[in-house]
Design a protein around this motif. Sequence first.
Motif, PDB file in Angstrom:
ATOM      1  N   ASP A  85       0.817  -1.214   0.000  1.00 14.52           N
ATOM      2  CA  ASP A  85       0.000   0.000   0.000  1.00 14.52           C
ATOM      3  C   ASP A  85       0.853   1.268   0.000  1.00 14.52           C
ATOM      4  O   ASP A  85       0.471   2.293   0.542  1.00 14.52           O
ATOM      5  CB  ASP A  85      -0.953   0.012   1.205  1.00 14.52           C
ATOM      6  N   LEU A  86       2.026   1.204  -0.616  1.00 18.00           N
ATOM      7  CA  LEU A  86       2.908   2.363  -0.720  1.00 18.00           C
ATOM      8  C   LEU A  86       2.795   2.958  -2.125  1.00 18.00           C
ATOM      9  O   LEU A  86       2.518   2.239  -3.090  1.00 18.00           O
ATOM     10  CB  LEU A  86       4.355   1.963  -0.421  1.00 18.00           C
ATOM     11  N   PRO A  87       2.996   4.273  -2.260  1.00 16.57           N
ATOM     12  CA  PRO A  87       2.841   4.904  -3.572  1.00 16.57           C
ATOM     13  C   PRO A  87       3.875   4.412  -4.578  1.00 16.57           C
ATOM     14  O   PRO A  87       5.059   4.315  -4.262  1.00 16.57           O
ATOM     15  CB  PRO A  87       3.020   6.396  -3.269  1.00 16.57           C
ATOM     16  N   THR A  88       3.406   4.108  -5.773  1.00 21.22           N
ATOM     17  CA  THR A  88       4.291   3.646  -6.839  1.00 21.22           C
ATOM     18  C   THR A  88       4.277   4.582  -8.053  1.00 21.22           C
ATOM     19  O   THR A  88       5.182   4.536  -8.880  1.00 21.22           O
ATOM     20  CB  THR A  88       3.902   2.235  -7.301  1.00 21.22           C
ATOM     21  N   HIS A  89       3.243   5.430  -8.159  1.00 22.53           N
ATOM     22  CA  HIS A  89       3.157   6.365  -9.285  1.00 22.53           C
ATOM     23  C   HIS A  89       2.104   7.418  -8.953  1.00 22.53           C
ATOM     24  O   HIS A  89       1.096   7.114  -8.306  1.00 22.53           O
ATOM     25  CB  HIS A  89       2.761   5.638 -10.580  1.00 22.53           C
ATOM     26  N   VAL A  90       2.364   8.668  -9.377  1.00 14.03           N
ATOM     27  CA  VAL A  90       1.435   9.758  -9.085  1.00 14.03           C
ATOM     28  C   VAL A  90       1.165  10.563 -10.353  1.00 14.03           C
ATOM     29  O   VAL A  90       2.085  10.881 -11.110  1.00 14.03           O
ATOM     30  CB  VAL A  90       2.004  10.710  -8.005  1.00 14.03           C
ATOM     31  N   ASP A  91      -0.118  10.872 -10.577  1.00 17.17           N
ATOM     32  CA  ASP A  91      -0.528  11.688 -11.720  1.00 17.17           C
ATOM     33  C   ASP A  91      -0.961  13.067 -11.230  1.00 17.17           C
ATOM     34  O   ASP A  91      -1.770  13.172 -10.293  1.00 17.17           O
ATOM     35  CB  ASP A  91      -1.700  11.045 -12.464  1.00 17.17           C
ATOM     36  N   PHE A  92      -0.429  14.111 -11.867  1.00 19.04           N
ATOM     37  CA  PHE A  92      -0.822  15.478 -11.534  1.00 19.04           C
ATOM     38  C   PHE A  92      -1.388  16.162 -12.774  1.00 19.04           C
ATOM     39  O   PHE A  92      -0.940  15.904 -13.892  1.00 19.04           O
ATOM     40  CB  PHE A  92       0.379  16.291 -11.035  1.00 19.04           C
ATOM     41  N   MET A  93      -2.355  17.047 -12.553  1.00 19.68           N
ATOM     42  CA  MET A  93      -2.942  17.801 -13.655  1.00 19.68           C
ATOM     43  C   MET A  93      -2.630  19.280 -13.505  1.00 19.68           C
ATOM     44  O   MET A  93      -2.834  19.868 -12.436  1.00 19.68           O
ATOM     45  CB  MET A  93      -4.456  17.605 -13.695  1.00 19.68           C
ATOM     46  N   ARG A  94      -2.110  19.879 -14.568  1.00 21.93           N
ATOM     47  CA  ARG A  94      -1.920  21.328 -14.590  1.00 21.93           C
ATOM     48  C   ARG A  94      -3.288  22.006 -14.611  1.00 21.93           C
ATOM     49  O   ARG A  94      -4.229  21.499 -15.235  1.00 21.93           O
ATOM     50  CB  ARG A  94      -1.115  21.751 -15.822  1.00 21.93           C
ATOM     51  N   LEU A  95      -3.372  23.143 -13.964  1.00 26.22           N
ATOM     52  CA  LEU A  95      -4.660  23.814 -13.858  1.00 26.22           C
ATOM     53  C   LEU A  95      -4.720  25.065 -14.725  1.00 26.22           C
ATOM     54  O   LEU A  95      -3.825  25.911 -14.670  1.00 26.22           O
ATOM     55  CB  LEU A  95      -4.939  24.202 -12.400  1.00 26.22           C
ATOM     56  N   LYS A  96      -5.799  25.182 -15.486  1.00 26.32           N
ATOM     57  CA  LYS A  96      -6.104  26.430 -16.173  1.00 26.32           C
ATOM     58  C   LYS A  96      -6.868  27.324 -15.210  1.00 26.32           C
ATOM     59  O   LYS A  96      -7.391  26.872 -14.196  1.00 26.32           O
ATOM     60  CB  LYS A  96      -6.968  26.152 -17.413  1.00 26.32           C
ATOM     61  N   ARG A  97      -6.979  28.588 -15.534  1.00 23.44           N
ATOM     62  CA  ARG A  97      -7.699  29.524 -14.668  1.00 23.44           C
ATOM     63  C   ARG A  97      -9.165  29.133 -14.523  1.00 23.44           C
ATOM     64  O   ARG A  97      -9.802  29.399 -13.495  1.00 23.44           O
ATOM     65  CB  ARG A  97      -7.591  30.950 -15.228  1.00 23.44           C
ATOM     66  N   THR A  98      -9.717  28.485 -15.532  1.00 27.59           N
ATOM     67  CA  THR A  98     -11.141  28.131 -15.509  1.00 27.59           C
ATOM     68  C   THR A  98     -11.399  26.724 -14.980  1.00 27.59           C
ATOM     69  O   THR A  98     -12.554  26.295 -14.907  1.00 27.59           O
ATOM     70  CB  THR A  98     -11.731  28.246 -16.924  1.00 27.59           C
ATOM     71  N   THR A  99     -10.353  26.004 -14.606  1.00 27.82           N
ATOM     72  CA  THR A  99     -10.522  24.631 -14.139  1.00 27.82           C
ATOM     73  C   THR A  99     -11.281  24.590 -12.817  1.00 27.82           C
ATOM     74  O   THR A  99     -10.973  25.345 -11.888  1.00 27.82           O
ATOM     75  CB  THR A  99      -9.158  23.946 -13.950  1.00 27.82           C
ATOM     76  N   LYS A 100     -12.287  23.725 -12.733  1.00 28.15           N
ATOM     77  CA  LYS A 100     -13.044  23.533 -11.492  1.00 28.15           C
ATOM     78  C   LYS A 100     -12.360  22.442 -10.666  1.00 28.15           C
ATOM     79  O   LYS A 100     -12.065  21.358 -11.169  1.00 28.15           O
ATOM     80  CB  LYS A 100     -14.482  23.103 -11.805  1.00 28.15           C
ATOM     81  N   ILE A 101     -12.121  22.740  -9.379  1.00 28.96           N
ATOM     82  CA  ILE A 101     -11.469  21.774  -8.507  1.00 28.96           C
ATOM     83  C   ILE A 101     -12.128  21.784  -7.136  1.00 28.96           C
ATOM     84  O   ILE A 101     -12.786  22.744  -6.745  1.00 28.96           O
ATOM     85  CB  ILE A 101      -9.961  22.088  -8.339  1.00 28.96           C
ATOM     86  N   ASN A 102     -11.971  20.682  -6.409  1.00 29.08           N
ATOM     87  CA  ASN A 102     -12.452  20.573  -5.030  1.00 29.08           C
ATOM     88  C   ASN A 102     -11.305  20.886  -4.077  1.00 29.08           C
ATOM     89  O   ASN A 102     -10.260  20.236  -4.151  1.00 29.08           O
ATOM     90  CB  ASN A 102     -12.962  19.161  -4.745  1.00 29.08           C
ATOM     91  N   LEU A 103     -11.515  21.850  -3.171  1.00 24.36           N
ATOM     92  CA  LEU A 103     -10.494  22.206  -2.202  1.00 24.36           C
ATOM     93  C   LEU A 103     -11.124  22.426  -0.831  1.00 24.36           C
ATOM     94  O   LEU A 103     -12.269  22.865  -0.732  1.00 24.36           O
ATOM     95  CB  LEU A 103      -9.759  23.486  -2.617  1.00 24.36           C
ATOM     96  N   PHE A 104     -10.361  22.117   0.228  1.00 22.73           N
ATOM     97  CA  PHE A 104     -10.800  22.412   1.581  1.00 22.73           C
ATOM     98  C   PHE A 104     -10.351  23.831   1.924  1.00 22.73           C
ATOM     99  O   PHE A 104      -9.163  24.135   1.901  1.00 22.73           O
ATOM    100  CB  PHE A 104     -10.200  21.408   2.575  1.00 22.73           C
ATOM    101  N   ILE A 105     -11.316  24.687   2.250  1.00 22.35           N
ATOM    102  CA  ILE A 105     -11.053  26.090   2.555  1.00 22.35           C
ATOM    103  C   ILE A 105     -11.197  26.312   4.056  1.00 22.35           C
ATOM    104  O   ILE A 105     -12.189  25.904   4.668  1.00 22.35           O
ATOM    105  CB  ILE A 105     -12.030  27.011   1.793  1.00 22.35           C
ATOM    106  N   ASN A 106     -10.208  26.958   4.666  1.00 26.21           N
ATOM    107  CA  ASN A 106     -10.244  27.242   6.105  1.00 26.21           C
ATOM    108  C   ASN A 106     -11.380  28.196   6.447  1.00 26.21           C
ATOM    109  O   ASN A 106     -11.663  29.132   5.697  1.00 26.21           O
ATOM    110  CB  ASN A 106      -8.920  27.850   6.567  1.00 26.21           C
ATOM    111  N   VAL A 107     -12.011  27.958   7.603  1.00 29.11           N
ATOM    112  CA  VAL A 107     -13.090  28.813   8.089  1.00 29.11           C
ATOM    113  C   VAL A 107     -12.520  29.867   9.035  1.00 29.11           C
ATOM    114  O   VAL A 107     -11.754  29.546   9.949  1.00 29.11           O
ATOM    115  CB  VAL A 107     -14.166  27.981   8.813  1.00 29.11           C
ATOM    116  N   GLU A 108     -12.881  31.122   8.801  1.00 29.20           N
ATOM    117  CA  GLU A 108     -12.457  32.233   9.656  1.00 29.20           C
ATOM    118  C   GLU A 108     -13.692  32.807  10.351  1.00 29.20           C
ATOM    119  O   GLU A 108     -14.703  33.096   9.696  1.00 29.20           O
ATOM    120  CB  GLU A 108     -11.779  33.312   8.814  1.00 29.20           C
ATOM    121  N   VAL A 109     -13.622  32.960  11.669  1.00 31.05           N
ATOM    122  CA  VAL A 109     -14.772  33.398  12.471  1.00 31.05           C
ATOM    123  C   VAL A 109     -14.696  34.892  12.746  1.00 31.05           C
ATOM    124  O   VAL A 109     -13.664  35.410  13.177  1.00 31.05           O
ATOM    125  CB  VAL A 109     -14.848  32.623  13.800  1.00 31.05           C
ATOM    126  N   GLU A 110     -15.811  35.590  12.523  1.00 28.96           N
ATOM    127  CA  GLU A 110     -15.945  36.999  12.874  1.00 28.96           C
ATOM    128  C   GLU A 110     -17.120  37.179  13.823  1.00 28.96           C
ATOM    129  O   GLU A 110     -18.077  36.398  13.801  1.00 28.96           O
ATOM    130  CB  GLU A 110     -16.159  37.864  11.618  1.00 28.96           C
TER     131      GLU A 110
END
Length: 221
Positions: free
Chosen positions: A89-114
């Motif tokens: 279960d150790l990594p043997t190969h990794v694929d990365f995608m270059r991002l265009k400005r219009t590319t939609k991606i899922n990201l975890f965004i930090n929450v800031e409290v006011e």
Amino acid sequence: MAGEIPDLIAQERTGTGKGAARQARRDGMVPGIVFGGDVDPLPINLDFNKLLTMLRKGRFKATLFNMKVEGHDDVRVICRDVQRHVVKDLPTHVDFMRLKRTTKINLFINVEVEGEDVAPGIKKGGVLTLVRPEVELVVTAADIPESLVIDISALEIGDSLTISDVKLPEGAKPTIDRDFVIAQVSAPSGLASQDDDDEDTAADEVPTSEMGPPDGEKSDD
């Protein structure tokens, strides 16, 4: 942007095919590929130990990286696949995608409290619980927010703030369809315990006449 984008340092891999990949693994590296962005794919090698550390931290596929490869311009990438050894279960190969400005991606965004300093529930001794310190959003690569700001200035004890109460960045949307809780103001533990004790005392003080005759005895009525 979503905070400081972490650097991911890689080496350009000379040679292609299984032979070059095997040699990379013998040298303590993990082979990979960077594709997309209307340019040719770039074969790379990543340091095995550093990659494994990042994978164990979690959310590797939902993290935006600034990839640095000597001899090439820095590029923002996101992981699209991690192949692992079927037994170890150790990594043997990794694929990365270059991002265009219009590319939609899922990201975890930090929450800031006011508004914590003026929230009536906090002033009365309530305790703020940040149920989700991060929220996963679908965003465009060109408009990644630095944080997701929530305003709790109107929350009383017992109130909750959900995702529908938050103004999301332009073009962003949560990956979860339901209206989930992000933060809530609860009564302090001491007050909650006192309420429980009061309920127990009230139950103990119910008059015997209201509780009915003991088991096995008949009423005179």
